[in-house]
Design a protein around this motif. Structure first.
Motif, PDB file in Angstrom:
ATOM      1  N   PHE A  98       0.770  -1.200  -0.136  1.00 60.38           N
ATOM      2  CA  PHE A  98      -0.075  -0.208   0.046  1.00 60.38           C
ATOM      3  C   PHE A  98       0.811   1.160   0.102  1.00 60.38           C
ATOM      4  N   GLY A  99       2.075   0.985   0.670  1.00 62.71           N
ATOM      5  CA  GLY A  99       3.095   2.263   0.388  1.00 62.71           C
ATOM      6  C   GLY A  99       3.355   2.501  -1.015  1.00 62.71           C
ATOM      7  N   LEU A 100       3.661   1.602  -1.715  1.00 62.04           N
ATOM      8  CA  LEU A 100       3.815   1.986  -3.147  1.00 62.04           C
ATOM      9  C   LEU A 100       2.905   2.474  -3.817  1.00 62.04           C
ATOM     10  N   LEU A 101       1.503   1.854  -3.549  1.00 59.55           N
ATOM     11  CA  LEU A 101       0.434   2.642  -4.270  1.00 59.55           C
ATOM     12  C   LEU A 101       0.316   3.981  -3.964  1.00 59.55           C
ATOM     13  N   HIS A 102       0.307   4.164  -2.532  1.00 59.66           N
ATOM     14  CA  HIS A 102       0.119   5.507  -2.032  1.00 59.66           C
ATOM     15  C   HIS A 102       1.215   6.493  -2.634  1.00 59.66           C
ATOM     16  N   GLU A 103       2.424   6.191  -2.780  1.00 57.40           N
ATOM     17  CA  GLU A 103       3.588   7.100  -3.238  1.00 57.40           C
ATOM     18  C   GLU A 103       3.275   7.462  -4.647  1.00 57.40           C
ATOM     19  N   HIS A 104       2.720   6.329  -5.496  1.00 57.24           N
ATOM     20  CA  HIS A 104       2.259   6.846  -6.967  1.00 57.24           C
ATOM     21  C   HIS A 104       1.057   7.583  -7.027  1.00 57.24           C
ATOM     22  N   ALA A 105       0.186   7.447  -5.966  1.00 60.57           N
ATOM     23  CA  ALA A 105      -1.121   8.122  -6.276  1.00 60.57           C
ATOM     24  C   ALA A 105      -0.554   9.705  -5.786  1.00 60.57           C
ATOM     25  N   MET A 106       0.012   9.632  -4.795  1.00 61.80           N
ATOM     26  CA  MET A 106       0.477  11.287  -4.517  1.00 61.80           C
ATOM     27  C   MET A 106       1.305  11.751  -5.440  1.00 61.80           C
ATOM     28  N   THR A 107       2.480  11.067  -6.048  1.00 67.88           N
ATOM     29  CA  THR A 107       3.432  11.951  -7.109  1.00 67.88           C
ATOM     30  C   THR A 107       3.032  11.784  -8.435  1.00 67.88           C
ATOM     31  N   GLU A 108       2.330  10.623  -8.931  1.00 71.90           N
ATOM     32  CA  GLU A 108       2.361  10.514 -10.345  1.00 71.90           C
ATOM     33  C   GLU A 108       0.675  10.370 -10.894  1.00 71.90           C
ATOM     34  N   GLN A 109      -0.094  10.437 -10.109  1.00 71.97           N
ATOM     35  CA  GLN A 109      -1.464  10.638 -10.268  1.00 71.97           C
ATOM     36  C   GLN A 109      -1.774   9.156 -10.940  1.00 71.97           C
ATOM     37  N   LEU A 110      -1.184   8.238 -10.398  1.00 70.71           N
ATOM     38  CA  LEU A 110      -1.248   6.789 -11.050  1.00 70.71           C
ATOM     39  C   LEU A 110      -2.044   6.046  -9.949  1.00 70.71           C
ATOM     40  N   TYR A 111      -3.105   5.488 -10.023  1.00 68.40           N
ATOM     41  CA  TYR A 111      -3.777   5.065  -8.753  1.00 68.40           C
ATOM     42  C   TYR A 111      -4.328   3.635  -9.346  1.00 68.40           C
ATOM     43  N   PHE A 112      -4.287   2.571  -8.266  1.00 70.43           N
ATOM     44  CA  PHE A 112      -4.649   1.306  -8.427  1.00 70.43           C
ATOM     45  C   PHE A 112      -5.801   0.798  -7.474  1.00 70.43           C
ATOM     46  N   GLN A 113      -6.296  -0.337  -8.016  1.00 72.19           N
ATOM     47  CA  GLN A 113      -7.410  -0.988  -7.342  1.00 72.19           C
ATOM     48  C   GLN A 113      -7.134  -2.564  -7.312  1.00 72.19           C
ATOM     49  N   LEU A 114      -6.821  -3.094  -6.272  1.00 70.78           N
ATOM     50  CA  LEU A 114      -6.204  -4.420  -6.213  1.00 70.78           C
ATOM     51  C   LEU A 114      -7.579  -5.431  -5.875  1.00 70.78           C
TER      52      LEU A 114
ATOM     53  N   GLN B  32     -12.961  -9.443  -4.929  1.00 71.34           N
ATOM     54  CA  GLN B  32     -13.261  -8.744  -3.782  1.00 71.34           C
ATOM     55  C   GLN B  32     -12.004  -7.811  -3.426  1.00 71.34           C
ATOM     56  N   LEU B  33     -12.416  -6.344  -3.550  1.00 70.51           N
ATOM     57  CA  LEU B  33     -11.738  -5.075  -3.450  1.00 70.51           C
ATOM     58  C   LEU B  33     -10.755  -5.454  -2.184  1.00 70.51           C
ATOM     59  N   GLN B  34      -9.422  -5.434  -2.421  1.00 67.94           N
ATOM     60  CA  GLN B  34      -8.599  -5.398  -1.247  1.00 67.94           C
ATOM     61  C   GLN B  34      -7.836  -4.032  -0.644  1.00 67.94           C
ATOM     62  N   MET B  35      -7.271  -3.309  -1.838  1.00 69.44           N
ATOM     63  CA  MET B  35      -6.781  -1.942  -1.528  1.00 69.44           C
ATOM     64  C   MET B  35      -7.348  -1.106  -2.978  1.00 69.44           C
ATOM     65  N   ASP B  36      -7.380   0.069  -2.467  1.00 70.75           N
ATOM     66  CA  ASP B  36      -8.031   1.127  -3.419  1.00 70.75           C
ATOM     67  C   ASP B  36      -7.173   2.607  -3.257  1.00 70.75           C
ATOM     68  N   SER B  37      -6.394   2.888  -4.011  1.00 74.44           N
ATOM     69  CA  SER B  37      -5.619   4.122  -3.929  1.00 74.44           C
ATOM     70  C   SER B  37      -6.179   5.307  -4.654  1.00 74.44           C
ATOM     71  N   SER B  38      -7.432   4.885  -5.385  1.00 81.68           N
ATOM     72  CA  SER B  38      -7.891   6.148  -6.161  1.00 81.68           C
ATOM     73  C   SER B  38      -8.709   7.003  -5.449  1.00 81.68           C
ATOM     74  N   ASN B  39      -9.061   6.681  -4.216  1.00 80.03           N
ATOM     75  CA  ASN B  39     -10.014   7.394  -3.103  1.00 80.03           C
ATOM     76  C   ASN B  39      -8.781   8.620  -2.426  1.00 80.03           C
ATOM     77  N   ILE B  40      -7.514   8.399  -2.722  1.00 79.49           N
ATOM     78  CA  ILE B  40      -6.685   9.483  -2.122  1.00 79.49           C
ATOM     79  C   ILE B  40      -6.615  10.794  -3.053  1.00 79.49           C
TER      80      ILE B  40
END
Length: 457
Positions: free
Chosen positions: A71-87, A93-101
């Motif tokens: 999740f740290g990697l997903l959070h980093e890309h969401a914050m700096t690259e506007q690259l969001y992931f849904q796992l 079943q949704l396990q992780m979602d960085s798009s809501n950041i």
């Protein structure tokens, strides 16, 4: 508009430069944007591959999805690259979602609001461990450029526009300089031509700094000006010499006739003979001038036939032998070992050779020799060489002997009765035959004249 050559050159140079600059700048900008977009896509793929690798390693190590460190990697890309992931796991079943950041950052004012109509792109990747599907990863990112990427492209475009503007300015400046440089050479030609038209025969075009093509024209112009100046000098000399030739016999005739009229002289046969001789000098002068004008006529027609050089020599020998014997000059003929055929107008040919032989006879004293021979050492030509043992002439006089009324010795023709036109007639008739004249002479040694006639027309 575009009436002068300079304006036309300037217009077309600028037009071509503008078209070239626009095409080049378009391809540079288009190519750079495409290359930069491809670079961003490849970089994004590498980042996604890294996330997939980390997730699969973490799953293989722990047997399930964990939030740390994935999740740290997903959070980093969401914050700096506007690259969001849904796992998602293998059951969907949704396990992780960085798009809501992004919504969280917008609420705190830490991210720029999404532009209206912004489009997003998503791509799904299958996750596997030991060839078994463990879930899927959905990558979400905006289409086009974002933040620093867009700023970078804008900066590059700004530099391109600045370079285009600078290039346009330089193209205009250098086009103006080049058109001025080119037309300045033509202006020199135009000015010189006008000066020549106004009878300024001393005008010459400086050759330094001229382009090769214009320099060739300038050289031809200078040669033309030299020729015209020479012709003008010849015309002036001819006029002066003609006036001099006419003045002497006319003055003599006038004085003699006035003496008869005033009763100072009795019209005795001897005095009438003297008057008649002066009159005949005028008649000979007019006749020679008529011959010269006829010979120099550009429309002169030659009745060329095939002649044998040996037969021509025999005819000359028979014609001139009595005159040479009368003066006591030996006339010798050196015949060629074989027949030499060439084409010429027989009457004009005899006129040419007769004039040269008469000159040789006039200036060769009694007891000396005059030799006529046939020359064949010039390819395509047959030559008649007339060599005398007469008084000869100075080397400086040789280039001028074919000019009208020219005399190296001002009194020589008066003593021999010539009017100074015979050699001018020879030159004109030789030019009509497309022949060549070679003259060699030394003072008190004699003169050699070789007349070359082409074998074929």
């Amino acid at each position: 508009m575009l009436q002068t050559l300079r304006s036309k050159i300037l217009f077309y140079l600028i037009l071509i430069s503008m078209i070239a600059i626009i095409i080049v700048s378009f391809f540079i900008q288009y190519g750079f944007e495409e290359s930069f977009s491809s670079y961003l896509d490849r970089n994004r793929e590498k980042k996604i591959d890294r996330i997939i690798t980390e997730i699969e390693k973490d799953y293989q190590l722990n047997g399930h999805f964990t939030s740390d460190p994935v999740f740290g990697l997903l959070h980093e890309h969401a914050m700096t690259e506007q690259l969001y992931f849904q796992l998602y796991d293998r059951f969907g079943q949704l396990q992780m979602d960085s798009s809501n950041i992004r919504g969280l950052l917008n609420s705190f004012g830490l991210a720029e609001p999404a532009p209206n109509g912004e489009e997003w792109h998503s791509q799904t990747y299958t996750l596997r461990v030991d060839n078994q599907v463990i879930g899927k990863l959905v990558a979400i990112y905006p289409k086009g450029l974002i933040d620093d990427e867009y700023t970078f492209i804008q900066t590059i475009q700004l530099y391109i526009y600045a370079a285009v503007c600078l290039t346009i300015v330089l193209a205009i400046v250098f086009s103006m300089l080049f058109s001025k440089k080119l037309t300045s050479s033509l202006q020199k030609l135009s000015f010189a031509a006008n000066e020549l038209q106004n009878h300024n025969l001393d005008i010459r075009i400086p050759l330094s700094g001229l382009p090769t093509e214009v320099k060739d024209i300038a050289i031809s112009f200078n040669n033309l000006a030299v020729s015209l100046a020479k012709e003008e000098n010849l015309r002036k000399h001819f006029t002066g010499d003609l006036a001099h030739e006419l003045r002497t016999p006319l003055a003599t005739l006038r004085s003699q006739i006035e003496a008869f009229q005033d009763g100072i002289w009795e019209p005795t046969p001897q005095r009438l003979q003297t008057t008649h001789e002066e009159l005949m000098r005028l008649v000979r002068l007019v006749n020679e001038l008529e011959k010269l004008l006829a010979a120099e006529n550009p429309q002169i027609r030659l009745e060329k036939i095939e002649l044998d050089a040996g037969s021509v020599l025999a005819a000359l020998f028979e014609m001139f032998l009595p005159l040479f014997k009368e003066k006591g000059v030996q006339l010798q003929i050196e015949e060629s070992a074989q027949d030499e055929l060439f084409e010429a107008d027989k009457d004009r040919l005899m006129q040419i050779l007769s004039n040269i032989l008469n000159n040789a006879l006039k200036y060769t004293p009694a007891g000396k020799n005059v030799t006529i021979s046939v020359e064949t050492n010039m390819d395509g030509y047959v030559g008649f060489k007339i060599q005398d043992e007469g008084s000869g002439m100075a080397e400086d006089d040789i280039p001028h002997i074919f000019e009208r009324f020219y005399r190296g010795d001002k009194s020589r023709d008066r003593k021999t009765g010539g009017v100074g036109i015979g050699l001018s007639i020879v030159k004109a008739l030789m030019d009509a035959h497309k022949g060549v004249i070679k003259v060699k002479s030394k003072l008190n040694k004699g003169t050699s004249v070789t007349l070359w006639f082409p074998k074929e027309d």
